[in-house]
Design a protein around this motif. Structure first.
Motif, PDB file in Angstrom:
ATOM      1  N   GLU A 121       0.846  -1.212   0.000  1.00  0.00           N
ATOM      2  CA  GLU A 121       0.000   0.000   0.000  1.00  0.00           C
ATOM      3  C   GLU A 121       0.874   1.252   0.000  1.00  0.00           C
ATOM      4  OE1 GLU A 121      -3.215   0.302  -0.347  1.00  0.00           O
ATOM      5  OE2 GLU A 121      -4.023  -1.661   0.167  1.00  0.00           O
ATOM      6  N   SER A 122       1.907   1.250   0.842  1.00  0.00           N
ATOM      7  CA  SER A 122       2.820   2.395   0.918  1.00  0.00           C
ATOM      8  C   SER A 122       3.563   2.580  -0.403  1.00  0.00           C
ATOM      9  CB  SER A 122       3.828   2.207   2.055  1.00  0.00           C
ATOM     10  OG  SER A 122       3.179   2.068   3.300  1.00  0.00           O
ATOM     11  N   ALA A 123       4.015   1.467  -0.987  1.00  0.00           N
ATOM     12  CA  ALA A 123       4.733   1.533  -2.259  1.00  0.00           C
ATOM     13  C   ALA A 123       3.843   2.118  -3.356  1.00  0.00           C
ATOM     14  CB  ALA A 123       5.234   0.143  -2.656  1.00  0.00           C
ATOM     15  N   ALA A 124       2.572   1.747  -3.352  1.00  0.00           N
ATOM     16  CA  ALA A 124       1.648   2.269  -4.369  1.00  0.00           C
ATOM     17  C   ALA A 124       1.504   3.781  -4.244  1.00  0.00           C
ATOM     18  CB  ALA A 124       0.289   1.586  -4.249  1.00  0.00           C
ATOM     19  N   VAL A 125       1.455   4.278  -3.010  1.00  0.00           N
ATOM     20  CA  VAL A 125       1.364   5.731  -2.807  1.00  0.00           C
ATOM     21  C   VAL A 125       2.641   6.410  -3.288  1.00  0.00           C
ATOM     22  CG1 VAL A 125       1.306   7.555  -1.055  1.00  0.00           C
ATOM     23  CG2 VAL A 125      -0.305   5.648  -0.934  1.00  0.00           C
ATOM     24  N   PHE A 126       3.787   5.877  -2.892  1.00  0.00           N
ATOM     25  CA  PHE A 126       5.047   6.481  -3.335  1.00  0.00           C
ATOM     26  C   PHE A 126       5.148   6.477  -4.858  1.00  0.00           C
ATOM     27  CE2 PHE A 126       7.067   5.403   0.983  1.00  0.00           C
ATOM     28  CZ  PHE A 126       6.952   6.706   1.431  1.00  0.00           C
ATOM     29  N   GLU A 127       4.724   5.390  -5.490  1.00  0.00           N
ATOM     30  CA  GLU A 127       4.774   5.327  -6.954  1.00  0.00           C
ATOM     31  C   GLU A 127       3.853   6.373  -7.582  1.00  0.00           C
ATOM     32  OE1 GLU A 127       6.699   4.102  -9.106  1.00  0.00           O
ATOM     33  OE2 GLU A 127       7.807   2.588  -7.985  1.00  0.00           O
ATOM     34  N   SER A 128       2.698   6.604  -6.972  1.00  0.00           N
ATOM     35  CA  SER A 128       1.791   7.628  -7.519  1.00  0.00           C
ATOM     36  C   SER A 128       2.410   9.015  -7.379  1.00  0.00           C
ATOM     37  CB  SER A 128       0.421   7.570  -6.837  1.00  0.00           C
ATOM     38  OG  SER A 128       0.474   8.065  -5.508  1.00  0.00           O
ATOM     39  N   TRP A 129       3.104   9.257  -6.271  1.00  0.00           N
ATOM     40  CA  TRP A 129       3.776  10.548  -6.093  1.00  0.00           C
ATOM     41  C   TRP A 129       4.924  10.700  -7.080  1.00  0.00           C
ATOM     42  CZ3 TRP A 129       4.383  10.608  -0.021  1.00  0.00           C
ATOM     43  CH2 TRP A 129       3.113  10.744   0.557  1.00  0.00           C
ATOM     44  N   LEU A 130       5.666   9.614  -7.282  1.00  0.00           N
ATOM     45  CA  LEU A 130       6.769   9.665  -8.242  1.00  0.00           C
ATOM     46  C   LEU A 130       6.240   9.939  -9.653  1.00  0.00           C
ATOM     47  CD1 LEU A 130       8.951   6.696  -6.924  1.00  0.00           C
ATOM     48  CD2 LEU A 130       9.584   9.125  -6.911  1.00  0.00           C
ATOM     49  N   ALA A 131       5.120   9.333 -10.003  1.00  0.00           N
ATOM     50  CA  ALA A 131       4.530   9.577 -11.322  1.00  0.00           C
ATOM     51  C   ALA A 131       4.124  11.038 -11.464  1.00  0.00           C
ATOM     52  CB  ALA A 131       3.325   8.661 -11.536  1.00  0.00           C
ATOM     53  N   GLY A 132       3.559  11.609 -10.408  1.00  0.00           N
ATOM     54  CA  GLY A 132       3.172  13.022 -10.446  1.00  0.00           C
ATOM     55  C   GLY A 132       4.383  13.936 -10.585  1.00  0.00           C
ATOM     56  N   LEU A 133       5.429  13.643  -9.836  1.00  0.00           N
ATOM     57  CA  LEU A 133       6.650  14.444  -9.937  1.00  0.00           C
ATOM     58  C   LEU A 133       7.289  14.295 -11.318  1.00  0.00           C
ATOM     59  CD1 LEU A 133       8.206  13.780  -6.423  1.00  0.00           C
ATOM     60  CD2 LEU A 133       7.570  16.033  -7.333  1.00  0.00           C
ATOM     61  N   ALA A 134       7.328  13.067 -11.842  1.00  0.00           N
ATOM     62  CA  ALA A 134       7.917  12.847 -13.163  1.00  0.00           C
ATOM     63  C   ALA A 134       7.138  13.614 -14.227  1.00  0.00           C
ATOM     64  CB  ALA A 134       7.945  11.353 -13.487  1.00  0.00           C
ATOM     65  N   ALA A 135       5.816  13.645 -14.097  1.00  0.00           N
ATOM     66  CA  ALA A 135       5.000  14.403 -15.052  1.00  0.00           C
ATOM     67  C   ALA A 135       5.306  15.893 -14.952  1.00  0.00           C
ATOM     68  CB  ALA A 135       3.519  14.148 -14.796  1.00  0.00           C
ATOM     69  N   TRP A 136       5.521  16.376 -13.716  1.00  0.00           N
ATOM     70  CA  TRP A 136       5.860  17.787 -13.525  1.00  0.00           C
ATOM     71  C   TRP A 136       7.202  18.102 -14.172  1.00  0.00           C
ATOM     72  CZ3 TRP A 136       9.345  20.133  -9.700  1.00  0.00           C
ATOM     73  CH2 TRP A 136       9.192  21.524  -9.597  1.00  0.00           C
ATOM     74  N   PHE A 137       8.178  17.223 -13.979  1.00  0.00           N
ATOM     75  CA  PHE A 137       9.480  17.427 -14.616  1.00  0.00           C
ATOM     76  C   PHE A 137       9.393  17.269 -16.136  1.00  0.00           C
ATOM     77  CE2 PHE A 137      11.353  16.461 -10.336  1.00  0.00           C
ATOM     78  CZ  PHE A 137      12.044  17.657 -10.200  1.00  0.00           C
ATOM     79  N   GLY A 138       8.322  16.645 -16.604  1.00  0.00           N
ATOM     80  CA  GLY A 138       8.127  16.474 -18.039  1.00  0.00           C
ATOM     81  C   GLY A 138       7.978  17.780 -18.799  1.00  0.00           C
ATOM     82  N   GLN A 139       7.776  18.875 -18.080  1.00  0.00           N
ATOM     83  CA  GLN A 139       7.734  20.187 -18.722  1.00  0.00           C
ATOM     84  C   GLN A 139       9.099  20.577 -19.281  1.00  0.00           C
ATOM     85  OE1 GLN A 139       5.617  23.259 -16.251  1.00  0.00           O
ATOM     86  NE2 GLN A 139       5.615  21.568 -14.770  1.00  0.00           N
ATOM     87  N   LEU A 140      10.144  19.958 -18.762  1.00  0.00           N
ATOM     88  CA  LEU A 140      11.501  20.258 -19.205  1.00  0.00           C
ATOM     89  C   LEU A 140      11.805  19.451 -20.470  1.00  0.00           C
ATOM     90  CD1 LEU A 140      13.255  20.030 -15.722  1.00  0.00           C
ATOM     91  CD2 LEU A 140      12.481  22.106 -16.887  1.00  0.00           C
ATOM     92  N   ASP A 141      12.772  19.886 -21.203  1.00  0.00           N
ATOM     93  CA  ASP A 141      13.170  19.192 -22.426  1.00  0.00           C
ATOM     94  C   ASP A 141      14.172  18.092 -22.070  1.00  0.00           C
ATOM     95  OD1 ASP A 141      13.428  18.508 -25.075  1.00  0.00           O
ATOM     96  OD2 ASP A 141      14.896  20.082 -25.525  1.00  0.00           O
ATOM     97  N   ILE A 142      13.663  17.062 -21.360  1.00  0.00           N
ATOM     98  CA  ILE A 142      14.506  15.941 -20.927  1.00  0.00           C
ATOM     99  C   ILE A 142      13.747  14.648 -21.188  1.00  0.00           C
ATOM    100  CG2 ILE A 142      15.765  17.304 -19.206  1.00  0.00           C
ATOM    101  CD1 ILE A 142      13.960  16.133 -17.044  1.00  0.00           C
ATOM    102  N   THR A 143      14.458  13.518 -21.074  1.00  0.00           N
ATOM    103  CA  THR A 143      13.848  12.226 -21.367  1.00  0.00           C
ATOM    104  C   THR A 143      12.941  11.766 -20.220  1.00  0.00           C
ATOM    105  OG1 THR A 143      15.614  10.920 -20.343  1.00  0.00           O
ATOM    106  CG2 THR A 143      15.921  11.579 -22.671  1.00  0.00           C
TER     107      THR A 143
END
Length: 196
Positions: A121-143
């Motif tokens: 359950e904890s891992a699923a929450v952390f993964e959802s947060w990581l996905a949100g952060l990765a999407a936010w960083f997706g605004q940058l011109d990076i992979t």
């Protein structure tokens, strides 16, 4: 606004107790008292007892905290805004006299090696947060891989800083962590520009 129902009061009280003192130190009688709910209502709403309450707290707090952080990220430039986000988090902790912590982090530390269901359950929450952060960083011109790397760096730095801030009763760790994350962001952007 309507008064929260018994189930919601139990969840809210449990989450608050976990943020302040952790899961292991929190008993069902204490949850019942803090929720202003009859003891029997805990098993009525959560037949699985403390593990069932904890699993639901993890899910609810994951959504709540994720939405809170998402609101902080909105309108912030990921290329330059990290230090301010970390400083804001530090200021919030200081304003609460370092009593509050991320309840997911607190639970995860307690269950990672002892309770597989709650670890997941904890891992699923952390993964959802990581996905949100990765999407936010997706605004940058990076992979996508670099976005994921920055998300992991950010979440790791933030959660680790929470522990140090609470222990040291100082915002210094979170301020320095924010600068470190910003350096990682700048390095990845510079690397992309150099190889692009």
């Amino acid at each position: 606004m309507a008064e929260p129902g018994t189930r919601d009061r139990i969840l809210d009280a449990t989450a608050e107790l976990y943020r302040h003192q952790g899961m292991a130190a929190t008993g069902l009688k204490q949850i019942s008292a803090a929720a202003r709910a009859p003891f029997g209502s805990i098993y009525h709403h959560f037949p699985g007892g403390k593990e069932a309450i904890t699993a639901e707290v993890i899910r609810c707090e994951g959504v709540r905290y994720g939405a809170f952080v998402g609101a902080q990220l909105a309108g912030t430039d990921p290329a330059t805004g990290i230090p301010q986000l970390f400083e804001n988090a530090g200021a919030l902790m200081a304003s609460q006299d370092y009593r509050e912590a991320c309840s997911i982090e607190t639970i995860a530390l307690e269950v990672a090696s002892t309770n597989e269901a709650l670890r997941q359950e904890s891992a699923a929450v952390f993964e959802s947060w990581l996905a949100g952060l990765a999407a936010w960083f997706g605004q940058l011109d990076i992979t996508e891989e670099q976005c994921r790397q920055l998300a992991v760096i950010t979440l790791t730095a933030l959660e680790g800083a929470f522990v140090l801030c609470r222990t040291l009763r100082s915002v210094e760790p979170i301020v320095i962590a924010g600068r470190g994350v910003q350096a990682a962001v700048s390095a990845i952007i510079a690397d992309g520009a150099a190889t692009g």
